[in-house]
Scaffold this motif. Structure first.
Motif, PDB file in Angstrom:
ATOM      1  N   THR A 159       4.949  19.368  23.005  1.00 36.16           N
ATOM      2  CA  THR A 159       6.481  20.499  23.517  1.00 36.16           C
ATOM      3  C   THR A 159       7.692  20.259  23.941  1.00 36.16           C
ATOM      4  O   THR A 159       8.666  20.360  24.781  1.00 36.16           O
TER       5      THR A 159
ATOM      6  N   ARG B 157      12.472  19.590  22.746  1.00 30.74           N
ATOM      7  CA  ARG B 157      14.290  21.092  23.290  1.00 30.74           C
ATOM      8  C   ARG B 157      15.441  20.128  23.994  1.00 30.74           C
ATOM      9  O   ARG B 157      14.993  18.873  24.318  1.00 30.74           O
TER      10      ARG B 157
ATOM     11  N   GLY C  22      15.348  25.033  20.494  1.00 35.73           N
ATOM     12  CA  GLY C  22      14.122  24.426  20.882  1.00 35.73           C
ATOM     13  C   GLY C  22      14.282  23.800  19.273  1.00 35.73           C
ATOM     14  O   GLY C  22      15.478  23.429  18.651  1.00 35.73           O
ATOM     15  N   GLY C  23      13.111  24.169  17.987  1.00 33.03           N
ATOM     16  CA  GLY C  23      13.622  23.602  17.256  1.00 33.03           C
ATOM     17  C   GLY C  23      13.616  22.464  16.509  1.00 33.03           C
ATOM     18  O   GLY C  23      12.363  21.687  17.287  1.00 33.03           O
TER      19      GLY C  23
ATOM     20  N   SER D  98      19.249  19.340  11.332  1.00 31.99           N
ATOM     21  CA  SER D  98      19.527  20.377  12.272  1.00 31.99           C
ATOM     22  C   SER D  98      20.508  21.137  11.686  1.00 31.99           C
ATOM     23  O   SER D  98      21.563  20.634  11.987  1.00 31.99           O
TER      24      SER D  98
ATOM     25  N   ASP E  81      18.813  26.115  13.982  1.00 30.46           N
ATOM     26  CA  ASP E  81      17.925  26.349  13.362  1.00 30.46           C
ATOM     27  C   ASP E  81      16.716  27.105  13.102  1.00 30.46           C
ATOM     28  O   ASP E  81      15.818  28.147  12.691  1.00 30.46           O
TER      29      ASP E  81
ATOM     30  N   HIS F  22      15.846  29.388  16.789  1.00 33.59           N
ATOM     31  CA  HIS F  22      15.732  29.110  17.970  1.00 33.59           C
ATOM     32  C   HIS F  22      16.449  28.689  19.092  1.00 33.59           C
ATOM     33  O   HIS F  22      16.496  28.239  19.664  1.00 33.59           O
TER      34      HIS F  22
ATOM     35  N   CYS G  34       8.574  24.755  17.786  1.00 36.00           N
ATOM     36  CA  CYS G  34       9.761  23.790  17.864  1.00 36.00           C
ATOM     37  C   CYS G  34       9.248  22.767  17.091  1.00 36.00           C
ATOM     38  O   CYS G  34       7.405  22.430  17.566  1.00 36.00           O
TER      39      CYS G  34
ATOM     40  N   CYS H   1       5.499  20.876  19.040  1.00 31.52           N
ATOM     41  CA  CYS H   1       4.827  21.892  19.302  1.00 31.52           C
ATOM     42  C   CYS H   1       3.135  22.312  18.855  1.00 31.52           C
ATOM     43  O   CYS H   1       3.875  22.245  17.609  1.00 31.52           O
TER      44      CYS H   1
ATOM     45  N   ARG I 193       6.323  30.890  17.781  1.00 32.15           N
ATOM     46  CA  ARG I 193       7.174  31.829  17.255  1.00 32.15           C
ATOM     47  C   ARG I 193       6.333  32.235  15.653  1.00 32.15           C
ATOM     48  O   ARG I 193       5.839  31.153  15.820  1.00 32.15           O
TER      49      ARG I 193
ATOM     50  N   CYS J  28       8.679  22.039  27.472  1.00 31.75           N
ATOM     51  CA  CYS J  28       8.836  23.862  27.492  1.00 31.75           C
ATOM     52  C   CYS J  28       8.630  24.245  28.187  1.00 31.75           C
ATOM     53  O   CYS J  28       7.726  24.202  29.438  1.00 31.75           O
TER      54      CYS J  28
END
Ligand code: SF4
Lengths: 583, 390
Positions: A74, A77, A96-97, A158, A178, A181, A289, A292, A297, A471
């Motif tokens: 994670t 970010r 994130g993303g 991105s 993105d 996010h 993301c 992760c 999401r 995260c």
């Protein structure tokens, strides 16, 4: 130069006035003191933290952390940081993303964006190639901008951009990253607009070297094992399966789901709009993301993002709406207009309380469009309540609208809201973790006992988490003990949970001193009066009395003591000196 | 804070981990704006220094009662830096237990900066919390459990390899002499079937209290559930089985609500057991000899050694009770995949290094009796196996 681990060692300054970019190579000591992400960005913000949001010299900061781009779980970010146009306090948004990962792989620990383009522009980064380009996308909504850029740029790029809300001067303007996010609060999108910056694209193809890959693999194994053992993250009712809307039923059953603009704490139609109802409506697929394994999401079959819990709750219970499709449409429109849905939902609730009128699907969407046009409603709940001569209806702290957790249902939460450096934010100390989710152990949610010290330590923990850029959600399972091992493996420097906490403390106090310099004091470390005078909704064997004002003030005093602040909530000279912040 | 400190001191005593009174009674400190201790003791002046150096709000210091004291001191003497048990609790939460040779601030701080619990040979065990003294209590209790399991497992393994020395033999026989006698007769629990939520919750609370009272689980481990009209009532994650009032979540099997967000991490396994079987209730404890026997395997040359808890290739049983691999939770190597088929077929199963599950129909009498019987049988079996080698 020796090989660097966990950082590129390079911060890119982009001046939009001149269109020039220049690399800076910060000293080791700066990284040691602030790590990265939110911490390092705070270091760059401080000299300019008293500037108005429209001032060209106020920096817009986008930073990654030492774990960003590594295999550490994670850690894809980053943070967007600046002074909030909404509150005047320092403000950060966790993003994130893929953008933070790609920024790091392009060779940058962070971006410091200053100046103001003479015409609307975009920043395009492709590894070493950094360009400020004129754009004709101004005026377009975020979906249109991101689709247009996607068509033109390589697939592994991105994208982040603002929407019409920012261009029209709304203090609730967010940033789309993105597509799904963003979640950036505090009106930080408006800083982009003030700089005439419509979008940012980043492609990065470099490697992020790791000092000891075997040790990182070991640390990762421990973190993943803890995640897998976490019912909240990976359980059948957890975020991995349902997304964060999994919280809705729980908040409702604990009688802490803000309903009718915090006049009630239980939504009787909860089952119609909960995660399960939303899933039945949208048939979502998982999304996450980069890097992760939790994938909190969710994307509906028709391509819209499912709202996170806070947005869902504010577009249902808070405004008395029991139709999940209306909530989906509202949150989706916020995304396209570039409005923060949590604040937008709160403004809607405030207006509903004042007018006494419910929303239909149609009136809801037109109210949001109005907000994005930058009129009174686009200036936030505190402003709306003020101009309507009903200031008591603004459910804000330091001018930031509260998210979907009622503070009468958790006294650590009440204290955390009040003292948060960002304003109405539950994420600085995330007391929900122990007051509701029982991690690391359960505490008595209707007591202030011990909460001052708990909030202080949790703030330091999450400041460190936001700065290594893992995260926040994973800290419901793993802790700094495990992440210190990952950080040591990545950087080759010896970190412990304690040294991370000490750094987190410096980062938090640095933010508080910026706020103090901007005139924030004890009066701002407070909650709306409603929480001290009106009870919540009882039921299921639970009473929700108003919070005892004296007990709250005592807890806040205790917090000031344990945080090393004076009576007005300002860091004492001794505290600043101890943390090396007196320079 | 003070009352919380007193509560967890009393729990440590009730579990037999420390004496209730006297100089070896637990010392527990809690800090909000001010530091308070559960009792006066000259050592608090040194221990208070840990609050200045560490970001903690609570601390537990215990000189364990026997036989744990002997076990800890012995293991610390054999492992100069850290004790590394291999049960699930340690793997998942503790990682290892560092050994601190000095009762001095800097030495203790250095180790507690990185780990939840440390051992001071001849003096005791220290653990900290950032939220509540309960964290220290949980860590101390986990360490006591894990080191007990390690001591007995290691002894049997060494006996098998003919690698015991005199000191180990002497210490082992002392520890065995100090073991409490096993309980034989199960309690009479409320009789089912239970028809409403209230009776389910009260039957679960009663069964939970007895499982703890019989020493079949330390109070915060384990879980318990009951299926009523398509809804599973299950203990919450990290709840103490002897304090279940208000800590039971109703989780509909049809997925119409996510109230189970705070439910035990083993909800998924319980759900699948109910789906596959006729059972109405499940008990899960961590009886020590059951855990020891679940980890005992004679195949020293097995290619999966070291990964037994993840992918043991054998169909192992302990006296007819299947032993399955599996980690806590829902990951690809989670016990949610291995436990349900074993339980559906046998009504009881051991998870490697983790604990024992039993199930029953209508009420908790049969699963409780089975839990007790299997633990007692595992204890006998341990000594039977040992006698093959020594
Ligand atoms: S848990 Fe969700 S927000 Fe956090 S890194 Fe994973 S997908 Fe992103």
């Amino acid at each position: 130069m020796d090989e660097l681990f966990g950082r590129t060692g390079k911060v890119l300054h982009i001046d939009l006035t001149s269109g020039k970019a220049m690399a800076e190579y910060p000293d080791d000591a700066v990284y040691d003191a602030f790590i990265g992400g939110r911490g390092l960005a705070g270091h760059y913000l401080r000299p300019f933290a008293d500037r108005e949001y429209s001032a060209p010299e106020l920096p817009l900061l986008i930073f990654t952390g030492p774990l960003t781009g590594t295999d550490s779980p994670t850690s894809g970010r980053g943070s967007i940081v600046s002074r909030s146009p909404l509150t005047g306090a320092m403000c950060d948004g966790s993003i994130g993303g893929g953008l933070p990962t790609r920024l790091k792989k392009a060779g940058y620990d962070g971006l410091v964006i200053t100046g103001r383009g003479s015409v609307p522009c975009g920043i395009e980064i492709d590894d070493n190639d950094v360009r400020v380009v004129e754009t004709s996308l101004w005026g377009q909504d975020t979906d249109a901008v991101l689709h247009a850029l996607e068509k033109r740029l390589p697939e592994d790029t991105s994208l982040a951009c603002i929407g019409p809300a920012a261009e029209n001067g709304s203090l609730l303007a967010s940033v789309a990253v993105d597509h799904r996010h963003g979640g950036v609060r505090g009106g930080l999108g408006l800083i982009w607009a003030a700089k005439n910056l419509k979008y940012l694209t980043v492609r990065g193809t470099g490697d992020v070297p790791v000092h000891d890959p075997d040790a990182l693999a070991q640390a990762n194994e421990a973190i993943v094992r803890l995640t897998m053992a976490s019912p909240v993250l990976m359980g059948r009712h957890g975020f991995s399966r349902w997304g964060t809307p999994a919280l809705l039923d729980l908040m409702n059953s604990r009688r802490m789901l803000p309903t009718d603009n915090f006049q009630k704490t239980y939504f009787e139609h909860g089952a119609k709009v909960n995660a399960s109802a939303l899933a039945a409506l949208c048939e979502p697929r998982d999304h996450g993301c980069l890097g992760c394994h939790i994938h909190c999401r969710k994307i509906a079959r028709d391509g819209r993002s499912l709202p996170g819990f806070e947005a869902l709750a504010h577009f249902t219970a808070l405004i008395g709406n029991d139709d999940p499709e209306t909530a989906m449409a509202g949150v989706d429109l916020c995304g396209r207009l570039g409005l923060d849905p949590v604040s937008a939902g709160s403004v809607l609730a405030c207006l509903r309380e004042i007018s006494g009128k419910d929303y239909s699907g149609k009136t809801l969407l037109s109210a949001l469009r109005e907000m994005a046009e930058g009129g009174d409603s686009g200036q936030g709940a505190a402003h709306v309540a003020q101009v309507c001569h009903r200031p008591e209806t603004a459910m804000t702290v330091k001018g930031m609208e509260l998210p979907a957790y009622d503070p009468r249902g958790g006294y650590g939460l009440a204290l955390a809201y009040a003292v948060s450096t960002r304003g109405g934010c539950h994420q600085r100390a995330f007391p929900l973790s122990h007051e509701v989710l029982r991690k690391p152990v359960a505490t008595d949610r209707f007591s202030f006992s011990g909460k001052a010290r708990i909030v202080k330590i949790a703030e330091d923990t999450l400041a460190a988490a936001d700065s290594i850029n893992a995260c926040r959600l994973i800290f419901l399972a793993a802790g700094l003990e495990e992440y210190a091992k990952a950080l040591t493996a990545v950087t080759g420097k010896d970190w412990s949970a304690q040294s991370l906490l000490e750094t987190g403390e410096r980062i938090t106090v640095n933010e508080r001193r910026m706020n103090t310099a901007n005139g924030f004091g004890a009066a701002d470390d407070d909650l709306p009066a409603r929480f001290f005078t009106e009870p919540g909704t009882p039921g299921g064997g639970i009473e929700i009395p108003p919070i005892d004002r004296e007990a709250f003030l005592q807890a806040r005093h205790n917090y000031y003591v344990v945080r090393g602040l004076d009576k007005n909530g300002a860091a004492t000279p001794e505290t600043l000196q101890r943390l090396g912040l007196d320079g | 804070m003070k009352s919380l400190c007193a509560k967890f001191a009393a729990k440590l005593a009730a579990q037999g981990i420390a004496p209730e009174r006297g100089p070896d009674a637990p010392l527990i400190g809690g800090l909000d704006a001010e530091l308070t201790w559960n009792r006066e003791d000259p050592r608090t002046s040194l221990l208070s220094g840990l609050f200045d150096r560490l970001s903690i709000n609570s601390l537990v210091f215990v000189r364990p009662a026997e036989p744990y004291r002997t076990i800890l001191d012995f293991l610390a003497s054999r492992n100069p830096n850290a004790i590394r048990p291999e049960d699930t609790e340690t793997r998942t939460f503790l990682h290892d237990i560092p050994v601190c040779r000095e009762f001095a601030l800097s030495a203790m701080t250095g180790l507690l900066e990185r780990r939840k619990v440390i051992v001071l040979p001849g003096r005791g065990i220290v653990s900290c919390g950032t939220v509540s003294p309960e964290q220290g209590f949980v860590s101390v209790s986990s360490a006591i459990f894990s080191t007990f399991v390690l001591f007995f497992s290691d002894y049997l393994n060494r006996a098998r390899r003919n690698a015991l020395d005199d000191e180990y033999i002497k210490t082992f026989s002392r520890v065995v002499r100090l073991l409490p006698e096993p309980r034989q007769i199960p309690p009479a629990l409320a009789q089912g079937p239970f028809r409403d939520e209230e009776s389910v919750v009260s039957a679960m609370a009663e069964a939970g209290r007895k499982v703890v009272g019989f020493g079949l689980v330390d109070s915060f481990f384990g879980n318990i559930s009951y299926l009523l009209n398509g809804t599973i009532y299950i203990s919450q994650t990290g709840s103490s089985l002897d304090e279940l009032n208000g800590c039971i979540d109703p989780c509909p099997l049809d997925g119409s609500s996510t109230n189970g967000l705070t439910a035990s991490s083993e909800l998924t396994a319980h759900e699948d057991i109910y789906r596959r079987s006729r059972y109405d209730c499940i008990l899960h404890g961590h009886p020590k000899f059951s855990v020891i026997m679940s980890m005992d395997c004679e195949r020293v040359d097995c290619p999966s050694r070291g990964r037994c808890h993840l992918d043991c290739p054998e169909c192992r049983t302990v006296d007819g009770v299947p032993v399955v691999p599996g980690e806590v939770g829902t990951g690809p190597t989670g016990l949610c995949h291995t436990l349900p088929p074993a339980m559906a077929a046998n009504g009881a199963a051991l998870v490697h290094g983790h604990g024992l599950f039993t199930s029953g129909e209508k009420d908790f009498n049969a699963p409780f009796a089975r839990l007790l019987e299997i633990e007692n049988r595992c204890r006998e079996l341990y000594f039977e196996r040992l006698s093959e080698y020594v």
